[in-house]
Write a protein that holds these residues in place. Structure first.
Motif, PDB file in Angstrom:
ATOM      1  N   CYS A  17       0.855  -1.193   0.000  1.00 55.69           N
ATOM      2  CA  CYS A  17       0.000   0.000   0.000  1.00 55.69           C
ATOM      3  C   CYS A  17       0.892   1.245   0.000  1.00 55.69           C
ATOM      4  O   CYS A  17       1.783   1.384   0.843  1.00 55.69           O
ATOM      5  CB  CYS A  17      -0.881  -0.019   1.240  1.00 55.69           C
ATOM      6  SG  CYS A  17      -1.866   1.479   1.424  1.00 55.69           S
ATOM      7  N   PRO A  43      -6.746   7.073   2.584  1.00 52.68           N
ATOM      8  CA  PRO A  43      -5.714   8.113   2.689  1.00 52.68           C
ATOM      9  C   PRO A  43      -4.644   8.063   1.607  1.00 52.68           C
ATOM     10  O   PRO A  43      -3.910   9.038   1.444  1.00 52.68           O
ATOM     11  CB  PRO A  43      -5.107   7.854   4.074  1.00 52.68           C
ATOM     12  CG  PRO A  43      -5.385   6.417   4.369  1.00 52.68           C
ATOM     13  CD  PRO A  43      -6.690   6.099   3.691  1.00 52.68           C
ATOM     14  N   CYS A  64      -4.847  -1.592   7.157  1.00 46.37           N
ATOM     15  CA  CYS A  64      -4.266  -0.688   8.162  1.00 46.37           C
ATOM     16  C   CYS A  64      -5.067   0.595   8.336  1.00 46.37           C
ATOM     17  O   CYS A  64      -5.492   0.912   9.438  1.00 46.37           O
ATOM     18  CB  CYS A  64      -2.809  -0.411   7.823  1.00 46.37           C
ATOM     19  SG  CYS A  64      -1.803  -1.886   8.099  1.00 46.37           S
ATOM     20  N   HIS A  65      -5.319   1.343   7.240  1.00 46.37           N
ATOM     21  CA  HIS A  65      -6.075   2.593   7.379  1.00 46.37           C
ATOM     22  C   HIS A  65      -7.148   2.734   6.320  1.00 46.37           C
ATOM     23  O   HIS A  65      -7.661   3.827   6.107  1.00 46.37           O
ATOM     24  CB  HIS A  65      -5.126   3.799   7.340  1.00 46.37           C
ATOM     25  CG  HIS A  65      -3.904   3.608   8.178  1.00 46.37           C
ATOM     26  ND1 HIS A  65      -2.676   3.296   7.649  1.00 46.37           N
ATOM     27  CD2 HIS A  65      -3.755   3.629   9.530  1.00 46.37           C
ATOM     28  CE1 HIS A  65      -1.794   3.141   8.626  1.00 46.37           C
ATOM     29  NE2 HIS A  65      -2.423   3.334   9.779  1.00 46.37           N
ATOM     30  N   GLY A  66      -7.450   1.620   5.612  1.00 50.27           N
ATOM     31  CA  GLY A  66      -8.648   1.598   4.762  1.00 50.27           C
ATOM     32  C   GLY A  66      -8.477   2.092   3.341  1.00 50.27           C
ATOM     33  O   GLY A  66      -9.483   2.296   2.657  1.00 50.27           O
ATOM     34  N   SER A  67      -7.251   2.287   2.847  1.00 49.91           N
ATOM     35  CA  SER A  67      -7.128   2.636   1.424  1.00 49.91           C
ATOM     36  C   SER A  67      -7.612   1.458   0.589  1.00 49.91           C
ATOM     37  O   SER A  67      -7.344   0.293   0.918  1.00 49.91           O
ATOM     38  CB  SER A  67      -5.672   2.952   1.064  1.00 49.91           C
ATOM     39  OG  SER A  67      -5.290   4.178   1.643  1.00 49.91           O
ATOM     40  N   HIS A 106       0.356   4.099   1.002  1.00 46.08           N
ATOM     41  CA  HIS A 106       0.158   5.006   2.134  1.00 46.08           C
ATOM     42  C   HIS A 106       1.263   4.815   3.167  1.00 46.08           C
ATOM     43  O   HIS A 106       2.139   5.654   3.305  1.00 46.08           O
ATOM     44  CB  HIS A 106      -1.228   4.796   2.755  1.00 46.08           C
ATOM     45  CG  HIS A 106      -1.508   5.688   3.922  1.00 46.08           C
ATOM     46  ND1 HIS A 106      -1.940   5.202   5.131  1.00 46.08           N
ATOM     47  CD2 HIS A 106      -1.388   7.033   4.076  1.00 46.08           C
ATOM     48  CE1 HIS A 106      -2.081   6.231   5.965  1.00 46.08           C
ATOM     49  NE2 HIS A 106      -1.779   7.337   5.352  1.00 46.08           N
ATOM     50  N   LEU A 107       1.237   3.680   3.878  1.00 47.58           N
ATOM     51  CA  LEU A 107       2.277   3.454   4.887  1.00 47.58           C
ATOM     52  C   LEU A 107       2.826   2.025   4.840  1.00 47.58           C
ATOM     53  O   LEU A 107       3.224   1.472   5.854  1.00 47.58           O
ATOM     54  CB  LEU A 107       1.736   3.780   6.287  1.00 47.58           C
ATOM     55  CG  LEU A 107       1.669   5.280   6.629  1.00 47.58           C
ATOM     56  CD1 LEU A 107       0.944   5.499   7.956  1.00 47.58           C
ATOM     57  CD2 LEU A 107       3.046   5.905   6.678  1.00 47.58           C
ATOM     58  N   LYS A 108       2.727   1.428   3.623  1.00 44.57           N
ATOM     59  CA  LYS A 108       3.461   0.179   3.326  1.00 44.57           C
ATOM     60  C   LYS A 108       2.879  -1.091   3.940  1.00 44.57           C
ATOM     61  O   LYS A 108       3.588  -2.094   4.066  1.00 44.57           O
ATOM     62  CB  LYS A 108       4.945   0.279   3.738  1.00 44.57           C
ATOM     63  CG  LYS A 108       5.653   1.513   3.251  1.00 44.57           C
ATOM     64  CD  LYS A 108       5.950   1.417   1.783  1.00 44.57           C
ATOM     65  CE  LYS A 108       6.665   2.639   1.250  1.00 44.57           C
ATOM     66  NZ  LYS A 108       6.186   3.080  -0.056  1.00 44.57           N
ATOM     67  N   CYS A 109       1.630  -1.106   4.371  1.00 40.98           N
ATOM     68  CA  CYS A 109       0.999  -2.379   4.725  1.00 40.98           C
ATOM     69  C   CYS A 109       0.727  -3.165   3.438  1.00 40.98           C
ATOM     70  O   CYS A 109       0.833  -2.616   2.337  1.00 40.98           O
ATOM     71  CB  CYS A 109      -0.315  -2.143   5.470  1.00 40.98           C
ATOM     72  SG  CYS A 109      -0.085  -1.596   7.165  1.00 40.98           S
ATOM     73  N   CYS A 145      -6.732  -2.227   1.977  1.00 39.37           N
ATOM     74  CA  CYS A 145      -5.643  -2.220   2.958  1.00 39.37           C
ATOM     75  C   CYS A 145      -6.217  -2.293   4.375  1.00 39.37           C
ATOM     76  O   CYS A 145      -7.050  -1.460   4.753  1.00 39.37           O
ATOM     77  CB  CYS A 145      -4.801  -0.962   2.803  1.00 39.37           C
ATOM     78  SG  CYS A 145      -3.446  -0.939   3.982  1.00 39.37           S
TER      79      CYS A 145
HETATM   80 FE1  FES Z   1      -2.533   1.209   3.648  1.00 43.53          FE
HETATM   81 FE2  FES Z   1      -2.341   3.062   5.511  1.00 43.53          FE
HETATM   82  S1  FES Z   1      -0.885   1.553   4.987  1.00 43.53           S
HETATM   83  S2  FES Z   1      -3.975   2.647   4.203  1.00 43.53           S
END
Ligand code: FES
Length: 496
Positions: free
Chosen positions: A449, A484, A469-472, A451-454, A467
């Motif tokens: 992802c 995000p 982690c934060h729903g992207s 955003h923050l690599k999940c 994702c």
């Molecule tokens: Fe995927 Fe934050 S790491 S939405």
């Protein structure tokens, strides 16, 4: 299948995607209920406003909502009272009541044909009356104490025994038709709406917003994107979930009226009329985004068939929810930037919170005092009420990071992916999101992802990469659907 709200869709005058640099007073990201409510107030005040929408007006969560408008919360008034006390619980009801009245007044003033009507809401049980785990007395007491007109009552014309609480004078509408009405009114106010114009970066220090092809200089930047784009501390405490909806026709032709929350387990029901045709809408099967447990639409179909004589399923759609760490939405100026605004944490109650956000953010930009700004402000810090959820969500994100990075299985041959299937696998040490379309075309993307690599997960019900982690969320070509992340899933290194 599309959402039921697209029936009789009115459309919006088509604006080409933004393709040249420009300067405005206010750039609003997102043409959902928050964005367009804000834009209307600012446009009518004479400001130069531009709305940048990544897809089309209402294509996000507003167009995927229930169309229910209520002053309490779907999760119940009693839990809110327990967490925040009588004063705040009553303020929430007053603020939401004002937002519903704002919608009603706009429908009236702008002549928006969106089937707005006042109806009661019900919180109902269907199990043995003597053995229920829900304490409806607490809920009724909390509703009355917050100023709502509520009483114990039987359920409304359901084909099974039901009883519970009736709350008078709530409302329903078609959310997409409402937005299309707002959008057409905005165009008359000189507001510009660019559809198919996803924003790829914001520089709040310089007051700049970039799409793929242009840059907008703006005095104020409003992120009406359901969750702020990019990195925000708040994301670490948000519970992100998805919920599913079906439209169906009934053999009996008998459709219950009102907002109906069945509590055991929680599902929401309402009916909808389009021309001579009537439909029942059911919403439920909520789960955390990125954590899938089978075919959620099929589970919802089975639930509805167990309670109603379904003739045919006609529509299906889903929507995302962000539940805030302290249970209230975060609306207004963000930390660190007086020119950057957000609205998030609406949980399942976004149509009314989104409208309130439009009122609050436009008031902030216009310099009008609003009594709700402090209560729902995006800069508030409430550790006593939010620490638990922050801790829980961070444990979940860490677990996903560890499990998904260490536990992804290896794949030697793409032929193992069947048509319609999606899977994350390790190929030559790289995490890949691999999907074969029903027609047999193979689509391979990086599973990381942006955003923050999940690591993203395959959503079978919707054929998307989500994702945890934060729903992207991303479509099968990797483009951002919501969340995000600014940027699409990358092409894998090996295939560049
Ligand atoms: Fe995927 Fe934050 S790491 S939405």
């Amino acid at each position: 299948m599309e959402s039921i709200w697209t029936l009789g869709s009115r459309g919006v005058a088509e604006y080409a995607p933004l393709d040249g640099d420009t300067e405005v007073d206010v750039a609003i990201l997102g043409a959902g209920i928050t964005g367009l409510t804000t834009a209307l107030a600012l446009g009518e005040a004479g400001l130069k406003v531009m709305v940048l929408e990544s897809a089309t007006v209402g294509a996000g969560v507003t167009g995927g909502s229930t169309g229910n408008l209520y002053s309490t919360l779907a999760s119940g008034q009693a839990p809110l009272r327990q967490k925040w006390g009588d004063k705040v619980a009553a303020e929430v009801v007053q603020a939401r009541d004002k937002a519903v009245a704002h919608i009603e007044a706009l429908v009236d003033r702008l002549g928006i044909d969106c089937r707005f009507q006042r109806l009661p809401a019900y919180r109902l049980l269907t199990e043995d009356r003597q053995h229920t785990r829900h304490n409806l007395n607490d809920e009724l007491d909390a509703l009355i104490s917050a100023g709502l007109d509520a009483e114990m009552a039987e359920g409304p014309r359901l084909p099974f025994d039901s009883w519970g609480i009736r709350i008078a004078n709530q409302a329903q509408f078609n959310p997409l038709h409402y937005l299309q009405g707002l959008a057409n009114a905005l165009l008359g106010e000189g507001v510009v709406i660019h559809q198919h114009s996803p924003v790829r970066e914001i520089d709040a220090d310089k007051g700049l917003v970039w799409t793929d092809t242009a840059c907008v200089a703006a005095k104020h930047i409003v992120q009406a994107t359901h969750t702020p784009k990019g990195i925000s501390l708040l994301q670490a405490g948000m519970l992100v979930s998805r919920e599913y909806a079906l439209g169906a026709r009934l053999r009996s032709g008998d459709y219950p009226e009102g907002i109906i929350w069945l509590l055991d387990p929680l599902h929401s029901l309402r009916s909808y009329r389009h021309g001579e045709d009537r439909y029942l809408v059911v919403v439920g099967e909520k789960h955390k985004t990125g954590e899938h447990h089978g075919d959620h639409y099929q589970m919802l179909r089975e639930y509805l068939e167990s309670r109603f004589d379904v003739e045919a399923f006609t529509h299906q759609w889903s929507a995302q929810q962000y539940s805030s760490p302290d249970g209230l939405p975060y609306i207004g100026r963000m930390h660190g930037h007086d020119n950057l605004y957000m609205a998030t944490g609406f949980a399942a109650d976004g149509l009314v919170w989104g409208t309130l956000a439009g009122i609050l953010i436009s008031d902030q930009i216009l310099g009008h005092d609003n009594p709700w700004q402090a209560r729902f402000g995006a800069r508030r810090i409430t550790p006593g009420k939010s620490a638990m959820q922050y801790a829980r969500e961070n444990v979940i994100v860490t677990k996903h990071m560890v499990k998904d990075y260490l536990g992804t299985e290896k794949l030697d041959d793409f032929a193992a992916i069947e048509p319609g299937q999606g899977r994350v696998a390790s190929v030559d040490g790289e995490k890949l999101a691999i999907h074969r379309t029903p027609e047999g075309e193979l689509k391979v993307l990086s599973a990381v992802c942006p955003h923050l690599k999940c690591i993203v997960h395959w959503n079978t019900s919707e054929s998307t990469w989500d994702c945890p982690c934060h729903g992207s969320r991303f479509d099968t070509s990797g483009e951002v659907i919501e969340g995000p992340a600014y940027h699409p899933l990358a092409r894998p290194k090996g295939l560049d």
